[in-house]
Scaffold this active site. Sequence first.
Site, PDB file in Angstrom:
ATOM      1  N   GLY A 149      28.687  -0.167  14.601  1.00 34.69           N
ATOM      2  CA  GLY A 149      30.053  -0.677  14.707  1.00 34.69           C
ATOM      3  C   GLY A 149      30.700  -0.913  13.354  1.00 34.69           C
ATOM      4  N   GLU A 186      21.461   4.091  16.606  1.00 30.79           N
ATOM      5  CA  GLU A 186      21.483   3.751  18.035  1.00 30.79           C
ATOM      6  C   GLU A 186      20.396   4.397  18.885  1.00 30.79           C
ATOM      7  OE1 GLU A 186      24.099   4.528  16.257  1.00 30.79           O
ATOM      8  OE2 GLU A 186      25.625   2.977  16.505  1.00 30.79           O
ATOM      9  N   ASP A 209      28.058   5.634  18.805  1.00 29.96           N
ATOM     10  CA  ASP A 209      29.342   5.451  19.480  1.00 29.96           C
ATOM     11  C   ASP A 209      30.436   5.135  18.458  1.00 29.96           C
ATOM     12  OD1 ASP A 209      28.321   3.001  18.836  1.00 29.96           O
ATOM     13  OD2 ASP A 209      28.860   2.017  20.717  1.00 29.96           O
ATOM     14  N   GLY A 252      27.863  -3.480  15.977  1.00 33.49           N
ATOM     15  CA  GLY A 252      28.378  -4.314  17.057  1.00 33.49           C
ATOM     16  C   GLY A 252      27.294  -5.325  17.401  1.00 33.49           C
TER      17      GLY A 252
END
Lengths: 379, 672
Positions: free
Chosen positions: A115, A138, A146, A66
């Site tokens: 992501g 992350e 996530d 992301g």
Amino acid sequence: MAPTNQVLITESSNVRIIILNRPKQLNALSSEMVYRLLEVFHAYEEDPNVKLIIMKGEGRAFCAGGDVAGVVNDIKKGSWKVGADFFSKEFTLNYLLATYSKPQVSLLRGIVMGGGAGVSIHGRFRVATDNTVFAMPETALGLFPDVGASCYLSRLPGFFGEYVGLTGARLDGAEMLACGLASHFVPLEKLSLLEDALCEANTDDTNIINNIIDKFSNNNPKLKENSQYFRLKTIDRCFSRRTVEDIISALEKEADKNMDDWISWTIKSLKTASPTSLKISLRSIREGRLEGVGQCLIHEYRLVCTVMQGKYSRDFFEGCRALLIDKDKNPKWNPSKLEFVSKDMVDHYFEPLDDKDWQDLKLPARSKSNLPSYAISKL
Amino acid sequence: MDRINFRTQIISGHLQPPPTTTDILHVIPCLSYTPPELTEPESGFNTKSLRKLLDGQSTDIIDYIFNLMIQSPLFSPKNRGGKVFIAPDYNHSMEHQREMTMRRIGYLRDLGLFNGWFEKPGPDGDLWRFAMAETVSVFDHSLGIKLGVHFFLWGGALRFMGTKRHHDKWFNPTETFEVKGCFAMTELGHGSNVRGIETITRYDASTGEFIINTPYESAQKYWIGGAANHATHTIVFSQLEINGVNEGVHAFIAQIRDEKGNVCPNVRIADCGHKIGLNGVDNGRIWFDNLRIPRENLLNSVADVSPDGKYLSAIKDPDQRFAAFLAPLTSGRVTIAASSMNTTKVGLATAIRYALSRRAFSIKPNEPEVLLLDYPSHQRRLLPLLSKTYALSFASNYLKMIYVKRTPESNKTVHVVSSALKAVLTWHCMRTLQECREACGGQGIKTENHVGHLKSEYDVQLTFEGDNNVLMQQISKALLAEFLAAKKRNKPIKGLGLEHLNKPAPVIPTLLTSSALRTAQFQTDIFCLRERDLLQRFVTEVAQHQALGESKEHIFTVTYQIAEDLGRAFADRLVLQTYLDVEATVPEGSLKNVLGLMRSMYTTIVLEEDASFLRYGYLSTDNAAVVRKEVLKLCSELRPHALSLVGSFGIPDAFLGPIAFNWVDANKWSEV
């Protein structure tokens, strides 16, 4: 929304090839891209002319994650709720892909991180290749794995998911296939032939698609000699422990017996990651193991919003500063040590936010009648 | 599609040879599985909050243990219909199952799960230990029992009946399983009547040793979990005879196997053989032939023998001594009660999930068949049991809390409450499993779907740690004693929740309405009325027999009917009270509403099912009719919450059977 060139689509009879097209940023997902993908996937689900979706990246990466730098920028300009909006859209997309009624084949050339994993790993077919590099990095950034990682990491063999999620370890294509993150391994030089063959078959039958990919596959790519996958027993022994502290001390005991590069790297990566991130990540994966993909994303959304709200720790902003903006690679975590991150603090991340405008992630309604088995099993 | 056409296609599909993987060019229409997650209404209440009411502070450790089991190949994972399920291989031999139980314990031990077993202090330590035993039982009762025998019976006897010298010597090797303990109380001839056991131990002052003997065949130790294969040591319960005087039942430590696993001299061991369930536990029989053990091996918390052979005890009354001695072992009943609720949850989650995806018969031609749980009769079978399970789970938590916070003064309460709840909860478990088995139809018969098989795995819980019927009789005796004692002192009655007896008798409305039935006031009133009236009747009946000069023992054997009714009345009232206490902690909102609905279901179903309300006239026949109608209404109101309510149990998918999920795929040809 005006069409964006950050996502390109080519059509070949009933096949749609989605190309993530932001090569300078290694195809990192901007909000524009997330919106566009949501729109496209929703439309294709309704469109009887679409049978198969192929996803790939432009340039040398599939997708590096992301666009967190962008998110941090937006938050700085406005409120953390801008970030919340980005993640709610991204997680909704992850849920849609995990429960999609039509087959998705992702061709994983180059980097697949964060992501990027979220838009590929949930799908039915994940094709790794010679230059694939997978990671959920992350915890080094003050975030946590996530995009539904608490679902797919927790379902890897033994406690490999905890290892990958906490250390941010990089996996190559062979390792991805071995642990099940990839469904196939196709040598780099055969990837475009595979793409052509899939377009030619023009089918939504997963058995046929599977057989076609099989034809191009190397079913048994050799794990490199020092592959971490050979360390599965040690990983299970250590990463099955109840707390991050216990995991580290189990690793240190192993190191006392048998120190090598891999163990010292593993310990070091845990010691340099954000302590808060490590604790919420471990719990997220453990909870995710007992949840369906929807519940996983709902709890991850609570986590990510609490992270951005920055009430208990601002490690996410510090991590982005140190790794993405100033690039001094020297984040100052606060709380600075695992022992300072109390169970109460961790509990807060898993609770609904204390904010009257905030609400839990609302998952989109899914088709009741034609979900394929692999999607049903994820509910 | 027109229905006849559709059926024809399905049938012709079945008649065609099965497709090969390379040749599927058309999709065969077939009944498909629709996941209830997508069809059922959203819960409206927070399922995690409800789970928290069930598992409380233990939620974390419970989930951690679930994680450990799901991820290990030792727990026999199988992929069915795209999901991984774990379950013991019951199709393997008894020997194999026993071996697997030990290996699974070894795995958990190696991960440090039992570290600090004896050190963790206070109520938190107790709750942690309970969570451990209960959670592994969700996977396999044998695993829970094997662990329970070693830690709660052997370890508990060391801890509570022994003193420092035993703790110093035995705690560490017990925690590491270097010593594997068992617990030899029951004999062929004596079970519930512990004081009647016949094993006899004498003291030899010349060598400072006790000599243990099995004088008759009926004195052989029987059903001793762990004795047949693995245990190295045992607690032996035995009469202690000092200088020709029988000082009553005492407990000793005896080694029965050496470190290589050979049975020790002067000990004989035989297997109890294959059982209807629990074959992962090696139950054995033990005979002692003049087995000599050191004097220090007497567990001497309440009585000791001096080196020169004098019997010493601070408690002179042998009855009191015996009660004080056995009191701490109540922990066994606490875990049994709690485990039985977990098993009930597995049964209900499976049967209700199946009922939300399986259809049978169309009401109108050309319409889809009806979902099982949309039949009012099916709701009536399962939803009251679901509500009752919540009520009894809260009661089980209450029992746990009074156990972990016990004091010498509260021992009696713990004894009575644990007896009542152990019996009521385990009976509820067996009844629910049977109903769930039938509700799943033929699928309930398959071992992989658990519900049917669990009946034989858990049947024993009605018997061990006190036969349920014997336990229930003890309640009435205890209530009678409390009542008479208060009367004698001429003071209000206190304790065991009996304070309501000091108030005037509640009045039940002559004509009940639906809304009256749902008030906590009415529900409490009628449960209290029944308890006080039955106690009064019991007192009167006992007094009548006493007036005829009959002995106490005889009186209790002939008044069992009313005693049974009273025992039930006590338990039901206690469960309602603990439920109301839990409800009071929940803020106004959707969760409180659904809890209220389940409470009404619980009380209404007790009113409907227990004959005592009509038998003694607490309900008129008119009111009984109102009650019966209300059950139907409550069923339809609970129906939309069914999926969320079984989801809130917190039993992970992997511990349920394939029929709880995509049972069509789990049974398709390619999975054969």
